[in-house]
Design an enzyme around this catalytic site. Structure first.
Site, PDB file in Angstrom:
ATOM      1  N   CYS A   1       1.016  -1.161   0.175  1.00  0.00           N
ATOM      2  CA  CYS A   1      -0.114   0.019   0.021  1.00  0.00           C
ATOM      3  C   CYS A   1       0.751   1.268  -0.036  1.00  0.00           C
ATOM      4  CB  CYS A   1      -1.064   0.056   0.986  1.00  0.00           C
ATOM      5  SG  CYS A   1      -2.125  -1.263   1.340  1.00  0.00           S
TER       6      CYS A   1
ATOM      7  N   HIS B   1      -2.859   6.441   4.550  1.00  0.00           N
ATOM      8  CA  HIS B   1      -3.576   5.554   3.811  1.00  0.00           C
ATOM      9  C   HIS B   1      -4.680   5.044   4.590  1.00  0.00           C
ATOM     10  CE1 HIS B   1      -4.089   1.741   1.946  1.00  0.00           C
ATOM     11  NE2 HIS B   1      -3.684   1.045   2.960  1.00  0.00           N
TER      12      HIS B   1
ATOM     13  N   ASN C   1     -10.414  -0.069   1.509  1.00  0.00           N
ATOM     14  CA  ASN C   1      -9.100  -0.061   1.440  1.00  0.00           C
ATOM     15  C   ASN C   1      -8.536  -0.324   0.173  1.00  0.00           C
ATOM     16  OD1 ASN C   1      -6.122  -0.341   1.340  1.00  0.00           O
ATOM     17  ND2 ASN C   1      -5.841  -1.961   3.169  1.00  0.00           N
TER      18      ASN C   1
HETATM   19  O1  UT7 Z   1      -3.339  -1.633   3.852  1.00  0.00           O
HETATM   20  C1  UT7 Z   1      -2.332  -2.212   4.436  1.00  0.00           C
HETATM   21  C2  UT7 Z   1      -2.237  -2.279   5.747  1.00  0.00           C
HETATM   22  N1  UT7 Z   1      -3.458  -3.095   6.257  1.00  0.00           N
HETATM   23  C3  UT7 Z   1      -3.997  -2.580   7.438  1.00  0.00           C
HETATM   24  O2  UT7 Z   1      -3.425  -1.802   8.139  1.00  0.00           O
HETATM   25  C4  UT7 Z   1      -5.058  -3.588   8.076  1.00  0.00           C
HETATM   26  C5  UT7 Z   1      -4.916  -3.562   9.585  1.00  0.00           C
HETATM   27  N2  UT7 Z   1      -5.831  -4.561  10.421  1.00  0.00           N
HETATM   28  C6  UT7 Z   1      -6.993  -4.103  10.585  1.00  0.00           C
HETATM   29  O3  UT7 Z   1      -7.597  -2.962   9.962  1.00  0.00           O
HETATM   30  C7  UT7 Z   1      -7.778  -4.951  11.680  1.00  0.00           C
HETATM   31  O4  UT7 Z   1      -7.021  -5.641  12.246  1.00  0.00           O
HETATM   32  C8  UT7 Z   1      -8.930  -5.853  10.996  1.00  0.00           C
HETATM   33  C9  UT7 Z   1     -10.254  -4.886  10.474  1.00  0.00           C
HETATM   34  C10 UT7 Z   1      -8.318  -6.322   9.689  1.00  0.00           C
HETATM   35  C11 UT7 Z   1      -9.647  -6.511  12.248  1.00  0.00           C
HETATM   36  O5  UT7 Z   1      -9.923  -5.904  13.175  1.00  0.00           O
HETATM   37  P1  UT7 Z   1      -9.439  -6.418  14.587  1.00  0.00           P
HETATM   38  O6  UT7 Z   1     -10.167  -5.257  15.517  1.00  0.00           O
HETATM   39  O7  UT7 Z   1      -8.130  -6.557  14.697  1.00  0.00           O
HETATM   40  O8  UT7 Z   1     -10.360  -7.865  14.748  1.00  0.00           O
HETATM   41  P2  UT7 Z   1      -9.538  -9.188  14.823  1.00  0.00           P
HETATM   42  O9  UT7 Z   1      -8.951  -9.636  13.951  1.00  0.00           O
HETATM   43  O10 UT7 Z   1      -8.770  -9.031  16.376  1.00  0.00           O
HETATM   44  O11 UT7 Z   1     -10.804 -10.064  15.263  1.00  0.00           O
HETATM   45  C12 UT7 Z   1     -11.792  -9.944  16.312  1.00  0.00           C
HETATM   46  C13 UT7 Z   1     -12.881 -10.932  16.077  1.00  0.00           C
HETATM   47  C14 UT7 Z   1     -12.534 -12.219  15.872  1.00  0.00           C
HETATM   48  O12 UT7 Z   1     -13.286 -13.329  16.582  1.00  0.00           O
HETATM   49  P3  UT7 Z   1     -13.076 -13.819  18.017  1.00  0.00           P
HETATM   50  O13 UT7 Z   1     -11.834 -14.604  17.652  1.00  0.00           O
HETATM   51  O14 UT7 Z   1     -12.852 -12.633  18.916  1.00  0.00           O
HETATM   52  O15 UT7 Z   1     -14.348 -14.448  18.179  1.00  0.00           O
HETATM   53  C15 UT7 Z   1     -12.617 -12.518  14.454  1.00  0.00           C
HETATM   54  O16 UT7 Z   1     -12.963 -13.630  13.871  1.00  0.00           O
HETATM   55  O17 UT7 Z   1     -13.773 -10.524  15.059  1.00  0.00           O
HETATM   56  C16 UT7 Z   1     -13.882 -11.496  14.203  1.00  0.00           C
HETATM   57  N3  UT7 Z   1     -13.954 -10.926  12.594  1.00  0.00           N
HETATM   58  C17 UT7 Z   1     -15.175 -10.753  12.285  1.00  0.00           C
HETATM   59  N4  UT7 Z   1     -16.429 -10.767  12.647  1.00  0.00           N
HETATM   60  C18 UT7 Z   1     -17.430 -10.305  11.790  1.00  0.00           C
HETATM   61  C19 UT7 Z   1     -12.938 -10.967  11.724  1.00  0.00           C
HETATM   62  N5  UT7 Z   1     -13.662 -10.514  10.622  1.00  0.00           N
HETATM   63  C20 UT7 Z   1     -14.920 -10.211  10.895  1.00  0.00           C
HETATM   64  C21 UT7 Z   1     -15.897 -10.072  10.112  1.00  0.00           C
HETATM   65  N6  UT7 Z   1     -17.091  -9.658  10.476  1.00  0.00           N
HETATM   66  N7  UT7 Z   1     -15.711  -9.446   8.694  1.00  0.00           N
END
Ligand code: UT7
Length: 331
Positions: free
Chosen positions: A118, A258, A288
């Site tokens: 990115c 970004h 994104n």
């Molecule tokens: O562009 C290049 C750089 N990219 C980035 O900077 C992306 C950086 N990361 C992020 O933006 C975030 O980490 C995400 C948006 C990808 C994820 O958010 P998070 O707050 O870090 O969530 P997580 O991965 O810790 O997941 C929390 C929970 C999990 O469930 P459990 O294990 O707590 O039961 C996931 O399975 O949310 C769940 N989950 C979802 N639930 C509903 C993950 N994706 C989804 C979804 N819908 N789409």
């Protein structure tokens, strides 16, 4: 590595293109186990654009380039180099830059791609600056374009809710006044490459029936880890670019981070003490779009008449590699 400029390059035209098809969070609820509430609260995204089946990255790039050239008052034959930042090229070879050169009818000028996740468009600004200031080129078309939805795993709710397709382009020339790119800062950490990557389709894991079955030709991401590094590196890179330009946080008129996640955008704004109305965001509309997000933001601010002579803009990105980079810019 950081750099402060006396001679500078400046942006003389901006353009963008997004496909017509909109995919909303409600549409995604029908595809994977997710909800509009989760996506909105965790990412800020409400909808994203999806390229049509006959559109590849060069097609989005060409549309965006035509607008940028028109806004610069130029024709394709007036440019002397094409650089495309992308992680979703039309083909691994030749480069998307060559497909764009053909599509624009730009003549036999050099064309190539930059792969820096990115961060690719800001890397492109730094490369273009060197090429213009050393006299090698006069007018560079720098494109940031992605069709990320083609390398998205639509079964993986962790990633498929995040990405969208968009093209953007700028024309770069040497500045003849005080405006332009004041300073830059860029870095990378290859040790963390496998936290955000597409494992298959290269020479490490060549394409095979098995690699396709295992979805290895899609983006794989450890979102949580990426998040922490993104917040840290985007803050640091912005501060380094400001310092090199001899500017303070208070001098920032607009911060264009970004657009990966509204929580990362907000955290970067807080770290730089930039009030929220000066932190550009359009993630709700497009998701994104990787390298396209910052030049798209710049174009929107310009179109809204917010970029006046002397306006100080800090642009900062983080992406796969990991890579990070920032530019301080006086409009
Ligand atoms: O562009 C290049 C750089 N990219 C980035 O900077 C992306 C950086 N990361 C992020 O933006 C975030 O980490 C995400 C948006 C990808 C994820 O958010 P998070 O707050 O870090 O969530 P997580 O991965 O810790 O997941 C929390 C929970 C999990 O469930 P459990 O294990 O707590 O039961 C996931 O399975 O949310 C769940 N989950 C979802 N639930 C509903 C993950 N994706 C989804 C979804 N819908 N789409």
């Amino acid at each position: 590595m950081k750099k402060k400029n006396k001679r500078r390059i400046k942006i003389t035209g901006t353009g963008f293109y997004v496909p017509d098809k909109v995919l909303t969070n409600l549409d995604l609820e029908k595809i994977v186990d997710t909800s509009d509430e989760w996506i909105t609260s965790r990412t800020g995204i409400k909808e994203r654009r999806i390229a049509s089946d006959d559109q590849a990255t060069s097609d989005l790039s060409i549309e965006a380039s035509r607008m940028a050239l028109e806004n610069a008052g130029l024709k394709a034959k007036d440019i002397d180099l094409i650089i495309v930042a992308t992680s979703s090229p039309d083909t691994i070879l030749p480069s998307t830059g060559c497909w764009v050169q053909k599509g624009l009818g730009a003549g036999n000028i050099p064309a190539f791609d930059i792969s820096a996740g990115c961060t690719g468009w800001i890397y492109g600004m730094i490369v273009a600056e060197g090429l213009i200031l050393n006299g090698a080129h006069k007018r560079i078309l720098l494109i940031g374009s992605e069709v990320l939805t083609r390398i998205t795993n639509w079964k993986d709710r962790n990633t498929c809710v995040l990405f969208g397709d968009a093209g953007s382009a700028v024309v770069l020339e040497e500045s003849d006044d005080e405006s332009g790119m004041l300073s830059s800062y860029w870095g990378a950490d290859g040790n963390l490459g496998n936290l955000l990557y597409m494992p298959g389709g290269g020479t490490r894991i060549p394409a095979s029936a098995e690699s396709v079955t295992q979805d290895l030709h899609c983006i794989h991401m450890k979102g949580n880890d990426v998040f922490k590094h993104a917040v840290k590196r985007m803050g640091e890179a912005s501060l380094e670019a400001l310092k090199s330009a001899g500017l303070e946080k208070e001098d920032i008129d607009y911060l264009i981070p970004h657009q990966a996640n509204s929580r990362i955008i907000d955290a970067t704004g807080r770290r730089l003490k930039v009030p929220s109305e000066k932190v550009f965001t359009n993630i709700h509309k497009y998701g994104n779009v990787s390298v396209a997000s910052i030049p798209l933001g710049l174009h929107e601010l310009w179109e809204e008449g917010k970029l006046k002579k002397g306006t100080i803009v800090v642009m900062v990105a983080f992406g796969a590699g990991f890579t990070w980079a920032a530019v301080a810019y006086r409009w």
